[in-house]
Design a protein around this motif. Structure first.
Motif, short mmCIF file in Angstrom:
data_model
loop_
_atom_site.label_atom_id
_atom_site.label_comp_id
_atom_site.label_asym_id
_atom_site.label_seq_id
_atom_site.Cartn_x
_atom_site.Cartn_y
_atom_site.Cartn_z
N ALA A 293 0.87 -1.11 0.11
CA ALA A 293 -0.02 0.06 0.20
C ALA A 293 0.80 1.19 0.03
O ALA A 293 0.52 2.25 -0.68
CB ALA A 293 -1.04 -0.03 1.17
N GLN A 294 2.01 1.11 0.81
CA GLN A 294 2.87 2.31 0.88
C GLN A 294 3.47 2.69 -0.59
O GLN A 294 3.68 3.93 -0.89
CB GLN A 294 3.63 2.30 1.95
CG GLN A 294 3.15 2.24 3.57
CD GLN A 294 4.42 2.05 4.37
OE1 GLN A 294 5.29 1.42 4.17
NE2 GLN A 294 3.79 2.00 5.53
N ALA A 295 4.10 1.23 -1.10
CA ALA A 295 4.73 1.59 -2.48
C ALA A 295 3.52 2.01 -3.45
O ALA A 295 4.29 2.92 -4.23
CB ALA A 295 5.04 0.15 -2.73
N LEU A 296 2.46 1.80 -3.50
CA LEU A 296 1.51 2.40 -4.66
C LEU A 296 0.90 3.75 -4.33
O LEU A 296 0.99 4.54 -5.05
CB LEU A 296 0.21 1.50 -4.52
CG LEU A 296 0.22 -0.01 -4.98
CD1 LEU A 296 -0.82 -0.85 -4.67
CD2 LEU A 296 0.60 0.08 -6.53
N THR A 297 1.13 4.04 -2.91
CA THR A 297 0.80 5.61 -2.52
C THR A 297 1.84 6.47 -3.05
O THR A 297 1.87 7.51 -3.59
CB THR A 297 0.44 5.65 -1.16
OG1 THR A 297 -0.67 4.97 -0.80
CG2 THR A 297 0.20 7.16 -0.87
N ARG A 298 3.18 5.91 -2.96
CA ARG A 298 4.57 6.47 -3.32
C ARG A 298 4.55 6.84 -4.90
O ARG A 298 4.77 7.68 -5.32
CB ARG A 298 5.55 5.87 -2.72
CG ARG A 298 6.91 6.95 -2.74
CD ARG A 298 7.97 6.02 -1.79
NE ARG A 298 7.96 4.85 -2.13
CZ ARG A 298 7.84 3.80 -0.89
NH1 ARG A 298 7.57 4.31 0.32
NH2 ARG A 298 7.70 2.59 -1.35
N LEU A 299 4.15 5.82 -5.20
CA LEU A 299 4.05 5.72 -7.13
C LEU A 299 3.02 6.81 -7.53
O LEU A 299 3.28 7.51 -8.53
CB LEU A 299 3.71 4.16 -7.35
CG LEU A 299 3.82 4.19 -9.00
CD1 LEU A 299 5.05 4.73 -9.79
CD2 LEU A 299 3.37 2.72 -9.33
N GLY A 300 1.91 6.58 -6.86
CA GLY A 300 0.83 7.56 -7.14
C GLY A 300 1.39 9.00 -7.13
O GLY A 300 0.92 10.01 -7.85
N ARG A 301 2.04 9.02 -5.81
CA ARG A 301 2.29 10.64 -5.67
C ARG A 301 3.62 11.02 -6.75
O ARG A 301 3.50 12.20 -7.12
CB ARG A 301 2.98 10.80 -4.35
CG ARG A 301 1.93 11.12 -3.12
CD ARG A 301 2.83 11.45 -1.77
NE ARG A 301 3.91 10.85 -1.64
CZ ARG A 301 3.86 9.79 -0.64
NH1 ARG A 301 2.66 9.36 0.27
NH2 ARG A 301 4.93 9.05 -0.47
#
Length: 114
Positions: A16-24
């Motif tokens: 979840a954190q990696a996806l959030t970071r990628l989205g940002r």
């Protein structure tokens, strides 16, 4: 209604954190290029809401959509090292531990030729 997988319903915290970071990162790249959500969506042939979901790091968005967004922003080459086995230090260590230290001896078959 299709069944949703557990990984999209409740991904591990690290995912979840990696996806959030990628989205940002995608959002920052889009804004630096002064592109609207609709501009990126038109390039990919998806809806504006799909791009918004990517920028939110939604786990239900497809990998193709994430990679397509990177492509549309000129950042796809950064994905080249994802899962690269040459960069997998743990896998290389495990492989070297399992590797035999000596070559196996071949059994010689006896010839009955006299």
């Amino acid at each position: 209604m299709p069944n949703r997988s557990a990984i999209t319903q409740s991904p591990p915290a690290a995912v979840a954190q990696a996806l959030t970071r990628l989205g940002r990162n995608l959002r920052t790249a889009r804004l630096r290029r002064q592109l609207r959500l609709q501009d990126v969506a038109d390039r990919l042939g998806v809806s504006r809401l799909t791009i918004a979901d990517l920028e939110k790091g939604k786990p239900s968005a497809s990998a193709a959509a994430y990679l397509g967004a990177l492509w549309s922003l000129g950042l796809l080459s950064q994905a080249d090292n994802l899962g690269d086995p040459d960069l997998d230090e743990e896998g290389r260590i495990l492989e070297s531990v399992r590797r035999p230290q000596q070559a196996r001896r071949r059994r010689r078959r006896l010839d009955n030729d006299f």
